[in-house]
Write a protein that holds these residues in place. Structure first.
Motif, PDB file in Angstrom:
ATOM      1  N   HIS A  38      40.558  17.923  43.653  1.00 25.76           N
ATOM      2  CA  HIS A  38      40.907  19.160  44.371  1.00 25.76           C
ATOM      3  C   HIS A  38      40.199  19.266  45.699  1.00 25.76           C
ATOM      4  O   HIS A  38      39.076  18.803  45.837  1.00 25.76           O
ATOM      5  CB  HIS A  38      40.431  20.409  43.590  1.00 25.76           C
ATOM      6  CG  HIS A  38      41.088  20.655  42.291  1.00 25.76           C
ATOM      7  ND1 HIS A  38      42.353  21.171  42.174  1.00 25.76           N
ATOM      8  CD2 HIS A  38      40.631  20.495  41.028  1.00 25.76           C
ATOM      9  CE1 HIS A  38      42.648  21.320  40.880  1.00 25.76           C
ATOM     10  NE2 HIS A  38      41.626  20.918  40.160  1.00 25.76           N
ATOM     11  N   GLY A  47      45.041  17.306  41.440  1.00 24.49           N
ATOM     12  CA  GLY A  47      45.241  18.704  41.054  1.00 24.49           C
ATOM     13  C   GLY A  47      45.783  19.487  42.241  1.00 24.49           C
ATOM     14  O   GLY A  47      45.791  18.987  43.370  1.00 24.49           O
ATOM     15  N   ARG A  56      44.879  34.696  42.471  1.00 25.86           N
ATOM     16  CA  ARG A  56      46.260  34.232  42.426  1.00 25.86           C
ATOM     17  C   ARG A  56      46.717  34.008  40.987  1.00 25.86           C
ATOM     18  O   ARG A  56      45.922  33.684  40.121  1.00 25.86           O
ATOM     19  CB  ARG A  56      46.318  32.902  43.194  1.00 25.86           C
ATOM     20  CG  ARG A  56      47.684  32.333  43.408  1.00 25.86           C
ATOM     21  CD  ARG A  56      47.635  31.179  44.403  1.00 25.86           C
ATOM     22  NE  ARG A  56      47.135  29.941  43.815  1.00 25.86           N
ATOM     23  CZ  ARG A  56      46.785  28.871  44.531  1.00 25.86           C
ATOM     24  NH1 ARG A  56      46.823  28.921  45.849  1.00 25.86           N
ATOM     25  NH2 ARG A  56      46.368  27.782  43.944  1.00 25.86           N
ATOM     26  N   SER A 100      46.941  19.709  31.771  1.00 28.40           N
ATOM     27  CA  SER A 100      46.751  18.346  32.271  1.00 28.40           C
ATOM     28  C   SER A 100      45.473  18.166  33.088  1.00 28.40           C
ATOM     29  O   SER A 100      45.277  17.134  33.715  1.00 28.40           O
ATOM     30  CB  SER A 100      47.964  17.932  33.095  1.00 28.40           C
ATOM     31  OG  SER A 100      48.139  18.829  34.173  1.00 28.40           O
ATOM     32  N   MET A 101      44.593  19.159  33.116  1.00 32.23           N
ATOM     33  CA  MET A 101      43.353  18.975  33.872  1.00 32.23           C
ATOM     34  C   MET A 101      42.343  18.213  33.011  1.00 32.23           C
ATOM     35  O   MET A 101      41.848  18.734  32.021  1.00 32.23           O
ATOM     36  CB  MET A 101      42.779  20.327  34.315  1.00 32.23           C
ATOM     37  CG  MET A 101      41.447  20.190  35.031  1.00 32.23           C
ATOM     38  SD  MET A 101      41.104  21.576  36.112  1.00 32.23           S
ATOM     39  CE  MET A 101      39.646  22.272  35.351  1.00 32.23           C
ATOM     40  N   LEU A 115      28.963  27.450  41.310  1.00 32.78           N
ATOM     41  CA  LEU A 115      30.284  26.926  41.666  1.00 32.78           C
ATOM     42  C   LEU A 115      31.275  28.072  41.909  1.00 32.78           C
ATOM     43  O   LEU A 115      32.042  28.059  42.873  1.00 32.78           O
ATOM     44  CB  LEU A 115      30.803  26.011  40.553  1.00 32.78           C
ATOM     45  CG  LEU A 115      32.201  25.447  40.778  1.00 32.78           C
ATOM     46  CD1 LEU A 115      32.220  24.478  41.952  1.00 32.78           C
ATOM     47  CD2 LEU A 115      32.727  24.759  39.531  1.00 32.78           C
TER      48      LEU A 115
END
Ligand code: HEC
Length: 125
Positions: A38, A47, A56, A100-101, A115
Motif C-alpha cells: 500500500h 492492495g 471511507r 485477501s489481505m 500507525l
C-alpha cells in the motif's frame, strides 16, 4: 504546527532513549509493515491505495479488485474509522474472514496506535 509538535515529542524521547527505540514512528511502521502492498496515495499496488481511507466505506476504490469477502462486509455497512481500522489491522481475518489481505496483524497496541495516528494524518478523508 507540525514542527512544534515534533519538537515537543522529542523532549520525552530524548529523556528516555529506550522508549524511542521500542516504538518506531508510525511512518516507519507503515513503510515496513504496509509499504510493500500500500501507499497513502491513491495508486493501487498489491492492495488498494489508502488515500482518504479513514472515514471511507470499505471496498470503495473502484479500480481495485477487492475480495468477495470485503465486498460483502462493505455491503453490510463496514466503514473505516479508528475503531474498525484498529480491529482490522490487529486481526484482518477476524474482521474480514476470507479477505485477501495477507497480513498477520499488528498485535502490539503501542505500535498499532502509532500507525493509526500516521494514517489519520496522512490517509484521512
Ligand atoms: C501482502 C500485502 C498487504 C499488506 C502487507 C497489507 N495489506 Fe492492506 N490490503 C491488502 C489487500 C490485497 C487488500 C484488499 C483486501 C480484500 O479485498 O479482502 C487490503 C486492504 C486494506 C484495507 C481496506 C481498504 C479499503 O479500501 O477498503 C486497509 C485499510 C488496509 N489494507 C490497510 C493496511 C495497513 C495499514 C497495512 C499495514 C499494517 C496493510 N494493509 C498491510 C494487502 C496488504
Amino acid at each position: 504546527m507540525r514542527v512544534l509538535a515534533s519538537a515537543l515529542l522529542c523532549v520525552p524521547l530524548l529523556a528516555f532513549p529506550a522508549l524511542a527505540q521500542t516504538v518506531p514512528s508510525g511512518e516507519q511502521l507503515f513503510r515496513s509493515q504496509c509499504g510493500a502492498c500500500h501507499g497513502v496515495d491513491s495508486r493501487n499496488r498489491v492492495g488498494p491505495g489508502l488515500a482518504g481511507v479513514l472515514g471511507r466505506r470499505a471496498a470503495a476504490v473502484e479500480s481495485f479488485r477487492y475480495s468477495n469477502a470485503m465486498r460483502t462486509r462493505a455491503a453490510e455497512g463496514l466503514t473505516w474509522d479508528e475503531a474498525t481500522l484498529h480491529a482490522y489491522l490487529q486481526a484482518p481475518k477476524q474482521v474480514v474472514p476470507g479477505g485477501s489481505m495477507s497480513y498477520v496483524g499488528m498485535k502490539d497496541e503501542a505500535r498499532l496506535n502509532a500507525l493509526l495516528a500516521y494514517l489519520k494524518e496522512n490517509a484521512g478523508s
